[in-house]
Motif scaffolding. Structure first.
Motif, PDB file in Angstrom:
ATOM      1  N   ARG A 182     -15.989   5.363  -0.444  1.00  0.00           N
ATOM      2  CA  ARG A 182     -16.477   6.520  -1.193  1.00  0.00           C
ATOM      3  C   ARG A 182     -15.891   6.518  -2.605  1.00  0.00           C
ATOM      4  NH1 ARG A 182     -14.698  12.665   0.057  1.00  0.00           N
ATOM      5  NH2 ARG A 182     -15.734  13.553  -1.751  1.00  0.00           N
ATOM      6  N   GLU A 183     -16.718   6.828  -3.576  1.00  0.00           N
ATOM      7  CA  GLU A 183     -16.246   6.928  -4.954  1.00  0.00           C
ATOM      8  C   GLU A 183     -15.650   8.330  -5.173  1.00  0.00           C
ATOM      9  OE1 GLU A 183     -17.766   6.018  -9.494  1.00  0.00           O
ATOM     10  OE2 GLU A 183     -19.227   6.064  -7.874  1.00  0.00           O
ATOM     11  N   TYR A 184     -14.544   8.398  -5.924  1.00  0.00           N
ATOM     12  CA  TYR A 184     -13.867   9.663  -6.216  1.00  0.00           C
ATOM     13  C   TYR A 184     -13.775   9.870  -7.715  1.00  0.00           C
ATOM     14  CZ  TYR A 184     -12.243   9.402  -1.375  1.00  0.00           C
ATOM     15  OH  TYR A 184     -12.174   9.323  -0.007  1.00  0.00           O
ATOM     16  N   ARG A 185     -13.922  11.124  -8.121  1.00  0.00           N
ATOM     17  CA  ARG A 185     -13.706  11.498  -9.521  1.00  0.00           C
ATOM     18  C   ARG A 185     -12.227  11.782  -9.729  1.00  0.00           C
ATOM     19  NH1 ARG A 185     -17.954  15.236 -12.087  1.00  0.00           N
ATOM     20  NH2 ARG A 185     -16.016  16.126 -12.771  1.00  0.00           N
ATOM     21  N   GLU A 186     -11.777  11.601 -10.952  1.00  0.00           N
ATOM     22  CA  GLU A 186     -10.384  11.921 -11.267  1.00  0.00           C
ATOM     23  C   GLU A 186     -10.187  13.434 -11.289  1.00  0.00           C
ATOM     24  OE1 GLU A 186      -8.965  10.106 -14.843  1.00  0.00           O
ATOM     25  OE2 GLU A 186      -9.041   8.108 -13.982  1.00  0.00           O
TER      26      GLU A 186
ATOM     27  N   ARG B  68      -5.083   3.372 -14.156  1.00  0.00           N
ATOM     28  CA  ARG B  68      -3.856   2.873 -13.500  1.00  0.00           C
ATOM     29  C   ARG B  68      -4.217   1.998 -12.305  1.00  0.00           C
ATOM     30  NH1 ARG B  68       0.594   0.762 -12.581  1.00  0.00           N
ATOM     31  NH2 ARG B  68       2.128   1.732 -11.235  1.00  0.00           N
ATOM     32  N   GLN B  69      -5.230   2.398 -11.540  1.00  0.00           N
ATOM     33  CA  GLN B  69      -5.668   1.602 -10.388  1.00  0.00           C
ATOM     34  C   GLN B  69      -6.162   0.236 -10.858  1.00  0.00           C
ATOM     35  OE1 GLN B  69      -5.059   3.047  -7.531  1.00  0.00           O
ATOM     36  NE2 GLN B  69      -5.981   1.658  -6.072  1.00  0.00           N
ATOM     37  N   LYS B  70      -6.892   0.237 -11.969  1.00  0.00           N
ATOM     38  CA  LYS B  70      -7.367  -1.027 -12.550  1.00  0.00           C
ATOM     39  C   LYS B  70      -6.192  -1.916 -12.924  1.00  0.00           C
ATOM     40  CE  LYS B  70      -8.303  -1.695 -16.778  1.00  0.00           C
ATOM     41  NZ  LYS B  70      -8.654  -1.681 -18.157  1.00  0.00           N
ATOM     42  N   ASP B  71      -5.162  -1.330 -13.539  1.00  0.00           N
ATOM     43  CA  ASP B  71      -3.990  -2.100 -13.954  1.00  0.00           C
ATOM     44  C   ASP B  71      -3.250  -2.693 -12.755  1.00  0.00           C
ATOM     45  OD1 ASP B  71      -4.598  -1.450 -16.576  1.00  0.00           O
ATOM     46  OD2 ASP B  71      -3.067   0.123 -16.727  1.00  0.00           O
TER      47      ASP B  71
ATOM     48  N   ALA C  78      -7.123   0.152  -2.972  1.00  0.00           N
ATOM     49  CA  ALA C  78      -8.489   0.632  -3.230  1.00  0.00           C
ATOM     50  C   ALA C  78      -8.951   0.184  -4.613  1.00  0.00           C
ATOM     51  CB  ALA C  78      -8.538   2.150  -3.147  1.00  0.00           C
ATOM     52  N   PRO C  79     -10.225  -0.109  -4.738  1.00  0.00           N
ATOM     53  CA  PRO C  79     -10.747  -0.455  -6.056  1.00  0.00           C
ATOM     54  C   PRO C  79     -10.729   0.763  -6.985  1.00  0.00           C
ATOM     55  CG  PRO C  79     -12.483  -0.579  -4.381  1.00  0.00           C
ATOM     56  CD  PRO C  79     -11.239  -0.163  -3.693  1.00  0.00           C
ATOM     57  N   PRO C  80     -10.673   0.535  -8.287  1.00  0.00           N
ATOM     58  CA  PRO C  80     -10.719   1.652  -9.227  1.00  0.00           C
ATOM     59  C   PRO C  80     -11.966   2.495  -9.003  1.00  0.00           C
ATOM     60  CG  PRO C  80     -10.211  -0.396 -10.359  1.00  0.00           C
ATOM     61  CD  PRO C  80     -10.601  -0.761  -8.957  1.00  0.00           C
ATOM     62  N   GLY C  81     -11.761   3.807  -8.940  1.00  0.00           N
ATOM     63  CA  GLY C  81     -12.849   4.731  -8.685  1.00  0.00           C
ATOM     64  C   GLY C  81     -12.994   5.074  -7.210  1.00  0.00           C
ATOM     65  N   TYR C  82     -12.288   4.365  -6.337  1.00  0.00           N
ATOM     66  CA  TYR C  82     -12.439   4.537  -4.893  1.00  0.00           C
ATOM     67  C   TYR C  82     -11.133   4.901  -4.197  1.00  0.00           C
ATOM     68  CZ  TYR C  82     -17.100   2.692  -5.455  1.00  0.00           C
ATOM     69  OH  TYR C  82     -18.408   2.529  -5.837  1.00  0.00           O
TER      70      TYR C  82
END
Length: 172
Positions: A25-29, A80-83, A103-107
């Motif tokens: 599931r994708e999550y918003r910040e 930060r998740q991307k990093d 988890a992937p960035p956004g997830y």
């Protein structure tokens, strides 16, 4: 999926089809975060207000039962998740192996400001061995009454490794 998340995933070599196949599931910040705890290293761990209040109540109840818990991580931005993933890739890890533990960035539930990674003194941080601690046994029997749920139990449907330290506030 928004275009910014799509481009981040593509840059990391993450297929949106593979995420859909796992049912992620994708999550918003989250916005309106507050300091829920300051770590021994001075790092501020942020949560949304309702999750922060629930965390304080849970931590106090655990303490009354002689269980010491502390946060290792709270809110984490998509950037930060991307990093984190980029650092693992740069160290030579393969993306499929990374996505079993990260988890992937956004997830990530951490984007919501409701997820916490927890630890207890004397236990290795973010290790499955946390599952054999009195702190985990306490959480397993009591955390739900404070609105916190274990997100990634053994053999979870998301395909992540077992994460006994990762709990998410979903409301009491």
């Amino acid at each position: 999926m928004n275009s910014a998340t799509t481009s981040i995933l593509e840059a990391l070599g993450i297929s949106s089809a593979s995420l859909a196949a796992r049912g992620l599931r994708e999550y918003r910040e989250a916005e309106g975060l507050e300091v829920a705890e300051i770590g021994a290293d001075g790092r501020q761990h942020l949560l949304i207000p309702a999750a922060a209040r629930a965390w304080w109540t849970l931590k106090s109840a655990a303490g009354a039962d002689h269980i010491t818990l502390f946060m290792v991580s709270g809110f984490r931005s998509i950037e930060r998740q991307k990093d984190i993933i980029r650092r693992k890739l740069d160290a030579g890890a393969g993306i499929q192996d990374i996505l079993k533990v990260c988890a992937p960035p956004g997830y990530s539930e951490h984007h919501t400001g409701c997820a916490v990674d927890l630890a207890t003194p004397g236990s290795a941080l973010l290790e499955v061995s946390f599952a054999v601690t009195p702190a985990f046994r306490w959480l397993a029997s009591r955390a739900n009454s404070f609105g916190f749920y274990l997100s990634f139990p053994q053999e979870n449907s998301c395909g992540y490794q077992y994460e006994p330290w990762h709990w998410c506030f979903r409301g009491a």
